[in-house]
Design a protein around this motif. Structure first.
Motif, PDB file in Angstrom:
ATOM      1  N   ALA A 163       0.679  -1.420   0.018  1.00  0.00           N
ATOM      2  CA  ALA A 163      -0.343   0.302  -0.243  1.00  0.00           C
ATOM      3  C   ALA A 163       0.707   1.177  -0.306  1.00  0.00           C
ATOM      4  CB  ALA A 163      -1.163   0.202   1.323  1.00  0.00           C
ATOM      5  N   PHE A 164       1.679   1.171   1.135  1.00  0.00           N
ATOM      6  CA  PHE A 164       2.996   2.537   0.697  1.00  0.00           C
ATOM      7  C   PHE A 164       3.562   2.765  -0.857  1.00  0.00           C
ATOM      8  CE2 PHE A 164       7.324   4.147   1.516  1.00  0.00           C
ATOM      9  CZ  PHE A 164       7.198   5.217   1.616  1.00  0.00           C
ATOM     10  N   ARG A 165       3.205   1.411  -1.070  1.00  0.00           N
ATOM     11  CA  ARG A 165       4.532   1.762  -2.407  1.00  0.00           C
ATOM     12  C   ARG A 165       3.796   2.923  -3.358  1.00  0.00           C
ATOM     13  NH1 ARG A 165       7.528  -2.796  -3.436  1.00  0.00           N
ATOM     14  NH2 ARG A 165       4.850  -3.807  -2.722  1.00  0.00           N
ATOM     15  N   ARG A 166       2.307   1.879  -3.204  1.00  0.00           N
ATOM     16  CA  ARG A 166       1.130   2.136  -4.462  1.00  0.00           C
ATOM     17  C   ARG A 166       1.040   3.727  -4.088  1.00  0.00           C
ATOM     18  NH1 ARG A 166      -0.827  -2.963  -3.043  1.00  0.00           N
ATOM     19  NH2 ARG A 166      -1.886  -1.658  -1.856  1.00  0.00           N
ATOM     20  N   ASN A 167       0.804   4.223  -3.305  1.00  0.00           N
ATOM     21  CA  ASN A 167       0.614   5.508  -2.380  1.00  0.00           C
ATOM     22  C   ASN A 167       1.647   6.428  -2.700  1.00  0.00           C
ATOM     23  OD1 ASN A 167      -1.672   4.755  -1.537  1.00  0.00           O
ATOM     24  ND2 ASN A 167      -1.310   4.541   0.936  1.00  0.00           N
ATOM     25  N   LEU A 168       3.154   5.600  -2.706  1.00  0.00           N
ATOM     26  CA  LEU A 168       4.087   6.936  -2.110  1.00  0.00           C
ATOM     27  C   LEU A 168       4.367   7.186  -4.177  1.00  0.00           C
ATOM     28  CD1 LEU A 168       6.473   7.906  -1.600  1.00  0.00           C
ATOM     29  CD2 LEU A 168       7.827   5.991  -1.862  1.00  0.00           C
ATOM     30  N   GLU A 169       3.906   6.591  -5.016  1.00  0.00           N
ATOM     31  CA  GLU A 169       3.720   6.185  -6.761  1.00  0.00           C
ATOM     32  C   GLU A 169       3.316   7.154  -7.249  1.00  0.00           C
ATOM     33  OE1 GLU A 169       2.868   2.270  -7.699  1.00  0.00           O
ATOM     34  OE2 GLU A 169       6.008   1.828  -7.644  1.00  0.00           O
ATOM     35  N   SER A 170       1.765   7.889  -6.136  1.00  0.00           N
ATOM     36  CA  SER A 170       1.341   8.715  -7.077  1.00  0.00           C
ATOM     37  C   SER A 170       1.368   9.713  -6.008  1.00  0.00           C
ATOM     38  CB  SER A 170      -0.487   7.830  -6.777  1.00  0.00           C
ATOM     39  OG  SER A 170      -0.553   7.323  -5.198  1.00  0.00           O
ATOM     40  N   ALA A 171       2.200   9.957  -5.514  1.00  0.00           N
ATOM     41  CA  ALA A 171       2.165  11.006  -4.678  1.00  0.00           C
ATOM     42  C   ALA A 171       2.706  12.135  -4.729  1.00  0.00           C
ATOM     43  CB  ALA A 171       3.503  10.937  -3.386  1.00  0.00           C
ATOM     44  N   GLY A 172       3.268  12.421  -6.181  1.00  0.00           N
ATOM     45  CA  GLY A 172       3.405  13.437  -7.183  1.00  0.00           C
ATOM     46  C   GLY A 172       1.835  14.188  -7.686  1.00  0.00           C
ATOM     47  N   THR A 173       2.188  15.381  -8.518  1.00  0.00           N
ATOM     48  CA  THR A 173       0.977  16.328  -8.030  1.00  0.00           C
ATOM     49  C   THR A 173       1.796  17.318  -9.136  1.00  0.00           C
ATOM     50  OG1 THR A 173      -0.651  17.608  -6.816  1.00  0.00           O
ATOM     51  CG2 THR A 173       1.742  18.171  -6.398  1.00  0.00           C
ATOM     52  N   THR A 174       0.593  17.801  -9.694  1.00  0.00           N
ATOM     53  CA  THR A 174       0.470  18.445 -10.582  1.00  0.00           C
ATOM     54  C   THR A 174      -0.584  20.175 -10.320  1.00  0.00           C
ATOM     55  OG1 THR A 174       0.563  17.270 -12.773  1.00  0.00           O
ATOM     56  CG2 THR A 174      -0.324  19.263 -12.876  1.00  0.00           C
ATOM     57  N   VAL A 175       0.246  21.676 -10.615  1.00  0.00           N
ATOM     58  CA  VAL A 175      -0.203  22.567  -9.798  1.00  0.00           C
ATOM     59  C   VAL A 175      -0.340  23.959 -10.922  1.00  0.00           C
ATOM     60  CG1 VAL A 175       0.270  24.421  -8.278  1.00  0.00           C
ATOM     61  CG2 VAL A 175       0.606  22.181  -8.121  1.00  0.00           C
ATOM     62  N   THR A 176      -1.303  24.263 -10.580  1.00  0.00           N
ATOM     63  CA  THR A 176      -1.484  25.292 -11.894  1.00  0.00           C
ATOM     64  C   THR A 176      -2.174  26.324 -11.681  1.00  0.00           C
ATOM     65  OG1 THR A 176      -2.491  23.501 -13.354  1.00  0.00           O
ATOM     66  CG2 THR A 176      -2.968  25.733 -14.656  1.00  0.00           C
ATOM     67  N   THR A 177      -1.708  28.020 -12.087  1.00  0.00           N
ATOM     68  CA  THR A 177      -1.896  29.036 -11.753  1.00  0.00           C
ATOM     69  C   THR A 177      -3.472  29.454 -11.279  1.00  0.00           C
ATOM     70  OG1 THR A 177      -1.512  29.635 -13.364  1.00  0.00           O
ATOM     71  CG2 THR A 177       0.182  29.826 -11.832  1.00  0.00           C
ATOM     72  N   GLU A 178      -3.833  30.190 -10.834  1.00  0.00           N
ATOM     73  CA  GLU A 178      -5.707  30.727 -10.560  1.00  0.00           C
ATOM     74  C   GLU A 178      -5.345  30.913 -12.191  1.00  0.00           C
ATOM     75  OE1 GLU A 178      -6.683  32.915  -7.755  1.00  0.00           O
ATOM     76  OE2 GLU A 178      -6.119  32.181  -6.563  1.00  0.00           O
ATOM     77  N   ASP A 179      -4.583  31.311 -13.258  1.00  0.00           N
ATOM     78  CA  ASP A 179      -5.333  32.238 -14.335  1.00  0.00           C
ATOM     79  C   ASP A 179      -5.005  31.099 -15.524  1.00  0.00           C
ATOM     80  OD1 ASP A 179      -2.250  32.415 -14.997  1.00  0.00           O
ATOM     81  OD2 ASP A 179      -1.855  34.436 -14.936  1.00  0.00           O
ATOM     82  N   LYS A 180      -4.754  29.994 -15.067  1.00  0.00           N
ATOM     83  CA  LYS A 180      -4.354  28.801 -16.377  1.00  0.00           C
ATOM     84  C   LYS A 180      -3.208  29.121 -16.890  1.00  0.00           C
ATOM     85  CE  LYS A 180      -8.642  26.527 -15.154  1.00  0.00           C
ATOM     86  NZ  LYS A 180      -8.351  26.067 -13.826  1.00  0.00           N
ATOM     87  N   SER A 181      -2.377  30.348 -16.587  1.00  0.00           N
ATOM     88  CA  SER A 181      -1.375  29.822 -17.923  1.00  0.00           C
ATOM     89  C   SER A 181       0.258  29.388 -17.808  1.00  0.00           C
ATOM     90  CB  SER A 181      -0.987  31.846 -17.391  1.00  0.00           C
ATOM     91  OG  SER A 181      -0.597  31.959 -15.978  1.00  0.00           O
ATOM     92  N   VAL A 182       0.441  29.014 -16.095  1.00  0.00           N
ATOM     93  CA  VAL A 182       0.858  28.266 -15.937  1.00  0.00           C
ATOM     94  C   VAL A 182       1.207  26.841 -15.473  1.00  0.00           C
ATOM     95  CG1 VAL A 182       3.793  28.004 -15.137  1.00  0.00           C
ATOM     96  CG2 VAL A 182       3.058  30.391 -15.692  1.00  0.00           C
ATOM     97  N   THR A 183       1.120  25.506 -15.559  1.00  0.00           N
ATOM     98  CA  THR A 183       1.426  24.367 -14.356  1.00  0.00           C
ATOM     99  C   THR A 183       2.242  24.245 -14.835  1.00  0.00           C
ATOM    100  OG1 THR A 183      -1.207  23.868 -16.071  1.00  0.00           O
ATOM    101  CG2 THR A 183      -0.001  21.972 -15.373  1.00  0.00           C
TER     102      THR A 183
END
Length: 131
Positions: free
Chosen positions: A23-43
């Motif tokens: 479970a830890f391995r599965r959770n760790l593999e999906s721990a990355g993230t994508t973030v976008t600015t409010e104006d959607k100009s940078v992701t």
């Protein structure tokens, strides 16, 4: 506690540790993230270790591509520098150690389905069933 009871308890605890590790391995593999600015100009997309995997800048695709390429080159150089220092510390033992350095690859456009881990909780590896 009899030896059989102790062994059964040990096997149960081992099975639980295996489930928790999977479970830890599965959770760790999906721990990355994508973030976008409010104006959607940078992701930005980062790996679980914080490494930059993807960058999108609205209207500046070429600039984002250059930044990503430069970031990957810098990460590779940094990893090589750390490995070189490590090899100096370990001296002649460096070849005995697993020193494979890898840099996270950019995310695939389409995620592959995750194969479920084999459940070993019902299998005994510590004794013969015929004992």
């Amino acid at each position: 506690m009899t030896p059989d009871e102790w062994l059964a308890d040990f096997e149960a605890k081992t099975a639980e540790l295996q489930r928790n590790a999977a479970a830890f391995r599965r959770n760790l593999e999906s721990a990355g993230t994508t973030v976008t600015t409010e104006d959607k100009s940078v992701t930005v997309t980062v790996a679980p270790n914080g490494a930059l995997l993807d960058l999108k800048i609205e209207g500046h695709t070429e600039l984002a591509t250059k930044i990503l390429a430069l970031t990957r080159t810098a990460r590779e150089q940094a990893a090589t520098n750390v490995l070189d220092e490590f090899r100096q510390v370990t001296g002649s033992h460096a070849n005995e150690l697993d020193t494979d350095v890898s840099v996270p690859a950019p995310p695939a456009p389409e995620q592959q389905p995750v194969q479920p881990e084999e459940d070993f909780s019902e299998k005994t590896v510590y004794r013969k069933e015929s004992w």
